[in-house]
Design an enzyme around this catalytic site. Structure first.
Site, PDB file in Angstrom:
ATOM      1  N   HIS A  82       0.844  -1.198   0.000  1.00  0.00           N
ATOM      2  CA  HIS A  82       0.000   0.000   0.000  1.00  0.00           C
ATOM      3  C   HIS A  82       0.870   1.236   0.000  1.00  0.00           C
ATOM      4  O   HIS A  82       1.840   1.321   0.735  1.00  0.00           O
ATOM      5  CB  HIS A  82      -0.908   0.018   1.242  1.00  0.00           C
ATOM      6  CG  HIS A  82      -1.741   1.264   1.325  1.00  0.00           C
ATOM      7  ND1 HIS A  82      -2.907   1.405   0.624  1.00  0.00           N
ATOM      8  CD2 HIS A  82      -1.549   2.425   1.978  1.00  0.00           C
ATOM      9  CE1 HIS A  82      -3.410   2.608   0.856  1.00  0.00           C
ATOM     10  NE2 HIS A  82      -2.608   3.247   1.669  1.00  0.00           N
ATOM     11  N   ASP A 161     -15.380   2.542   8.093  1.00  0.00           N
ATOM     12  CA  ASP A 161     -14.310   3.462   7.689  1.00  0.00           C
ATOM     13  C   ASP A 161     -14.835   4.470   6.681  1.00  0.00           C
ATOM     14  O   ASP A 161     -14.512   5.662   6.753  1.00  0.00           O
ATOM     15  CB  ASP A 161     -13.126   2.693   7.099  1.00  0.00           C
ATOM     16  CG  ASP A 161     -12.095   3.647   6.497  1.00  0.00           C
ATOM     17  OD1 ASP A 161     -11.541   4.454   7.263  1.00  0.00           O
ATOM     18  OD2 ASP A 161     -11.884   3.612   5.272  1.00  0.00           O
ATOM     19  N   ARG A 168     -14.845  12.698   9.096  1.00  0.00           N
ATOM     20  CA  ARG A 168     -13.567  13.347   9.454  1.00  0.00           C
ATOM     21  C   ARG A 168     -13.236  14.458   8.474  1.00  0.00           C
ATOM     22  O   ARG A 168     -12.697  15.494   8.844  1.00  0.00           O
ATOM     23  CB  ARG A 168     -12.439  12.309   9.471  1.00  0.00           C
ATOM     24  CG  ARG A 168     -12.503  11.379  10.682  1.00  0.00           C
ATOM     25  CD  ARG A 168     -11.618  10.148  10.479  1.00  0.00           C
ATOM     26  NE  ARG A 168     -10.252  10.506  10.152  1.00  0.00           N
ATOM     27  CZ  ARG A 168      -9.439   9.770   9.388  1.00  0.00           C
ATOM     28  NH1 ARG A 168      -9.847   8.613   8.893  1.00  0.00           N
ATOM     29  NH2 ARG A 168      -8.227  10.189   9.138  1.00  0.00           N
ATOM     30  N   SER A 183      -7.632   3.502   9.591  1.00  0.00           N
ATOM     31  CA  SER A 183      -8.397   3.556   8.348  1.00  0.00           C
ATOM     32  C   SER A 183      -7.694   2.749   7.249  1.00  0.00           C
ATOM     33  O   SER A 183      -8.296   1.888   6.595  1.00  0.00           O
ATOM     34  CB  SER A 183      -8.569   5.023   7.941  1.00  0.00           C
ATOM     35  OG  SER A 183      -8.994   5.149   6.611  1.00  0.00           O
ATOM     36  N   LYS A 187      -8.653  -1.449   5.743  1.00  0.00           N
ATOM     37  CA  LYS A 187      -8.930  -1.823   4.349  1.00  0.00           C
ATOM     38  C   LYS A 187      -7.996  -2.937   3.875  1.00  0.00           C
ATOM     39  O   LYS A 187      -8.406  -3.839   3.139  1.00  0.00           O
ATOM     40  CB  LYS A 187      -8.806  -0.581   3.449  1.00  0.00           C
ATOM     41  CG  LYS A 187     -10.016   0.351   3.647  1.00  0.00           C
ATOM     42  CD  LYS A 187      -9.910   1.639   2.859  1.00  0.00           C
ATOM     43  CE  LYS A 187      -9.120   2.676   3.602  1.00  0.00           C
ATOM     44  NZ  LYS A 187      -9.518   4.058   3.421  1.00  0.00           N
TER      45      LYS A 187
HETATM   46  N1  URA Z   1      -6.220   7.458   3.497  1.00  0.00           N
HETATM   47  C1  URA Z   1      -7.106   6.636   4.085  1.00  0.00           C
HETATM   48  O1  URA Z   1      -7.453   5.602   3.526  1.00  0.00           O
HETATM   49  N2  URA Z   1      -7.582   6.948   5.291  1.00  0.00           N
HETATM   50  C2  URA Z   1      -7.230   8.081   5.934  1.00  0.00           C
HETATM   51  O2  URA Z   1      -7.706   8.298   7.026  1.00  0.00           O
HETATM   52  C3  URA Z   1      -6.320   8.944   5.318  1.00  0.00           C
HETATM   53  C4  URA Z   1      -5.822   8.606   4.097  1.00  0.00           C
END
Ligand code: URA
Ligand code: CA
Length: 433
Positions: A82, A161, A168, A183, A187
């Site tokens: 990632h 999320d 947010r 977050s 994923k």
């Molecule tokens: N990318 C994400 O997937 N989550 C965040 O909170 C910030 C950047």
């Protein structure tokens, strides 16, 4: 349990338990906890942080808020990579076939998303016929036989999320290390990764502009991953200029092909070798990082990496001829040079400005409904440390519109030309394990 008591607890700097965090995330996901209470909690977390335990409970609660991808039918250790977001980040296109060529199973689930260029799927769709609309069984078979496949995002992954990220965004709580880390990790874990290699970018064009912040985010994610039983490590890499030369979908496919053939941009190749070595090592396909790196260099030198890309493209319906003849990829009607206005040495290239220029050309989506132009983008001809003469090309614009004054202006503005000495930034600043 009452949400108001939990907000108060976090406000006063105390640690939430697993049961409390599970209650919050389950309640928020099914709309029993309203946005205003969740906003207050997010702000309390922003100011008071979370312990590694709290962060991993939050991550797991978000994983469990939706579907989880079961990759257990795939043999071997599934390693995911990632990146926290580069401009024209071609690493995934290179790494997937590269590490697959040494036997690491790459089961990539990818979305389209918004951004300067398309996501991995959009880029691959620049190849005529390539399709990610395959069944789960086909996906698993392809990874087991060929070690690499890409499928479009299916299922309802981490809805908590999705909802929290949206909240947010409008409550000034995006920039919180525990919230960003959980977050991203939720994923990755929901997508079935056994091990995770993170590429955390730092510099003017990155989400984390300061090296110390990037390190802190990396440590937070590595802490969560390891706590949850996924071998996780992070590389902190430079984004004070775009990586490689190409920013644009078909342009990046061509750049990936060049790189797999050992003829790509040096910085892109080097970062792919670094990230790839960690992937190979975590997948137990090498005893040491040095051995992993040697194996990767070997498959580039003997053509197996490029051959793997070809097999991968063909297996998903794409025209494999583009590998030997990239001129079969979509090309833009016009190419326009951006010229230097003075002599000197390139001292900076603001990556996000170049990214915006590519997006204006149509390479990326501004909204979910935007249609991408796969042929267009920007190819950099000069990078930091390069000498340049007045009138020489800094970059080439690939466009389907003739009128690109705004794009030229943005690219000119993103380049800084200096008359003094220029320090070339390191490519990799640190590794966090
Ligand atoms: N990318 C994400 O997937 N989550 C965040 O909170 C910030 C950047
Ligand atoms: Ca690139």
């Amino acid at each position: 349990m009452r949400m108001v008591d939990l907000i108060e607890k976090k406000r006063d700097g105390m640690e939430l338990t697993k049961e409390e965090i599970d209650f919050i995330i389950a309640g928020y996901t099914n709309d029993e906890i309203p946005d205003y209470q969740m906003s207050a909690l997010a702000m309390a977390i922003f100011f008071n942080d979370m312990t590694t335990d709290e962060r991993s409970y939050l991550t797991m609660a978000m994983v469990e808020s939706g579907d989880q991808i079961d990759l257990s039918a795939i043999h071997g250790i599934k390693v995911d990579k990632h990146s926290t977001g580069g401009v024209g980040d071609t690493t995934t296109l290179v790494l997937a076939p590269l590490v697959a060529a040494v036997g690491v199973p790459v089961a990539k689930m990818s979305g389209r998303g918004l951004g300067h260029t398309g996501g991995t799927i959009d880029k691959l769709e620049a190849i005529t016929g390539f399709s990610v609309e395959i069944t789960n069984d086909q996906f698993i078979d392809l990874v087991n036989t060929n070690h690499v496949a890409v499928i479009g995002q299916t299922g309802n992954l981490t809805p908590a999320d999705k909802k929290l990220y949206g909240l947010r965004d409008v409550t000034a709580t995006v920039n919180s290390i525990p919230l960003i880390a959980s977050s991203i990790m939720s994923k990755k874990i929901a997508s079935g990764a056994d091990a995770i290699v993170l590429d955390v970018k730092t510099g003017a064009g990155a989400f984390m502009k300061e090296l110390d912040d990037a390190k802190e985010l990396a440590k937070a994610m590595v802490g969560i991953g390891n706590k949850l039983g996924r071998k996780t490590m992070a590389v902190i890499s430079d984004m004070s200029q775009p990586l490689g030369f190409a920013i644009g979908n078909a342009l990046e496919v061509k750049e990936a092909i060049d790189t797999l053939a050992g003829k790509g941009p040096k910085d892109l190749y080097e970062l792919c070798l670094t990230l790839g070595s960690h992937m190979v090592y975590l997948a137990n396909k090498a005893e040491t990082l040095e051995e992993a790196r040697q194996k990767l260099e070997e498959v580039v030198a003997n053509g197996k990496a490029l051959e793997k890309f070809k097999t991968f493209v063909a297996a998903q319906g794409g025209n494999p001829e583009i590998v030997d003849d990239p001129s079969k990829l979509p090309t833009a009607k016009y190419t326009i040079e951006v010229e230097a206005k003075e002599d000197g040495v390139i001292s900076a290239i603001t990556a996000d400005k170049i990214g915006t220029a590519a997006m204006i050309l149509g390479a990326g989506r501004a909204t979910k409904e935007s249609k991408i132009d796969l042929a267009v983008g920007v190819v950099l001809l000069k990078k930091i440390g390069d000498n340049v003469k007045k009138g020489e090309s800094l970059a080439t614009i690939h466009s389907n519109q003739e009128e690109v004054a705004d794009v030229i202006k943005r690219i000119e503005e993103s380049y800084s030309i200096s008359q003094g000495n220029v320090d070339i930034p390191s490519l990799v600043y640190d590794e966090i394990k």
